[in-house]
Design a protein around this motif. Sequence first.
Motif, PDB file in Angstrom:
ATOM      1  N   GLU A   1      70.405  40.990 -11.954  1.00 47.53           N
ATOM      2  CA  GLU A   1      71.443  41.970 -12.309  1.00 47.53           C
ATOM      3  C   GLU A   1      71.027  42.796 -13.517  1.00 47.53           C
ATOM      4  O   GLU A   1      71.273  44.004 -13.572  1.00 47.53           O
ATOM      5  N   ARG A   2      70.380  42.142 -14.466  1.00 43.55           N
ATOM      6  CA  ARG A   2      69.914  42.817 -15.682  1.00 43.55           C
ATOM      7  C   ARG A   2      68.991  43.990 -15.330  1.00 43.55           C
ATOM      8  O   ARG A   2      68.954  44.994 -16.014  1.00 43.55           O
TER       9      ARG A   2
ATOM     10  N   ASP B   1      69.255  43.240  -6.500  1.00 41.87           N
ATOM     11  CA  ASP B   1      70.165  42.303  -5.841  1.00 41.87           C
ATOM     12  C   ASP B   1      69.398  41.259  -5.060  1.00 41.87           C
ATOM     13  O   ASP B   1      68.195  41.356  -4.881  1.00 41.87           O
TER      14      ASP B   1
ATOM     15  N   ASN C   1      69.154  45.595 -12.447  1.00 46.33           N
ATOM     16  CA  ASN C   1      69.807  46.356 -11.387  1.00 46.33           C
ATOM     17  C   ASN C   1      69.170  46.074 -10.014  1.00 46.33           C
ATOM     18  O   ASN C   1      68.888  46.976  -9.236  1.00 46.33           O
TER      19      ASN C   1
ATOM     20  N   ARG D   1      60.994  47.809 -10.990  1.00 44.63           N
ATOM     21  CA  ARG D   1      61.986  47.034 -11.762  1.00 44.63           C
ATOM     22  C   ARG D   1      61.765  45.537 -11.542  1.00 44.63           C
ATOM     23  O   ARG D   1      61.959  44.731 -12.451  1.00 44.63           O
TER      24      ARG D   1
ATOM     25  N   LYS E   1      62.447  49.935  -6.834  1.00 49.80           N
ATOM     26  CA  LYS E   1      62.858  48.530  -6.965  1.00 49.80           C
ATOM     27  C   LYS E   1      61.663  47.638  -7.312  1.00 49.80           C
ATOM     28  O   LYS E   1      61.779  46.697  -8.083  1.00 49.80           O
TER      29      LYS E   1
END
Length: 304
Positions: A299-300, A304, A302, A188, A185
Amino acid sequence: MIHLKTQKFFISLTAIFCSFSINAKSIALSFDDGLNPALNAQAEHINSKILQQLKDQNIQTIVFPSLIKIGDAQGKQLIRSWGINGHTIGNHSAFHQNLNNPNVTAGSYIQSIQMADTAFSDLPHYQRIYRFPFLKEGNTAEKRNAVKSWLHENSYQLGAVSIDASDWFYNRKYLDYLKHGDTAKLERLKQAYITHLLDRANYYDQLAMLTLKRSPQHVLLLHVNAINAAFLTDAVRSFQQHGWDFISAKQALQDPLYQQTSQNLPAGESIIWSIAKTQGNTSLRYPAEDAPYETDNLERFNLD
Ligand SMILES: [Zn+2]
């Protein structure tokens, strides 16, 4: 013949160089608030990691400390190291009040600026450049004008920003994922954060082309926080790859754009946003930057 070819070669090189310098967009970094080592065990680490990256990238910035954010002597030492490293130090008030709050008077607000000035005036590279906390410059014309007049009479330069962004929001996510040790995460999030910064920079540059008919010397608003300690070098490289040149904050603030004052009520936000608002642009969201606006970007990637 060879001579002519060589000449042509140099002429085309000059043309490429000129068009490049005209098209390059310039940006300076500014860092708000500062950290309190008594409240944040990572304060010293975060502060020195940001400074090291700026040194490695050869970028001179401006930091805007607020007394309530840095606490006492230890926090001030961290800000001092910005000055020692050649960065400009500005004023972000003592109490970090929101001037749009009806309970905040112009008088108490000005006292808060004076307190910070007294506390910071012995720091190297301290200059009377003022940045409004939350970029809020007053909910009434009386307050807005009283503070602006006071700043002017006391030889303050305005430390406005052209590019507002939500690094504080991404920093919250960063700390959360870090706490859970979620490295996938975090990777990202780095991409999401850099995409966000580039998106805001391009948005405000396009808004400048609409309102000012030119690309100004931009100033980006960031904070002294963990996400910038982690990802600053990657963010800088990504901006460079997208055609942005880094200039010093001192140089950027010479742009006449930053001498303009907000005519709107409530007053404030990015100076480009503020001018666009005065010109009657109806597509502007308010406040200019906020957490809910970031849902789509998360969201793009992935997240939250
Ligand atoms: Zn602040």
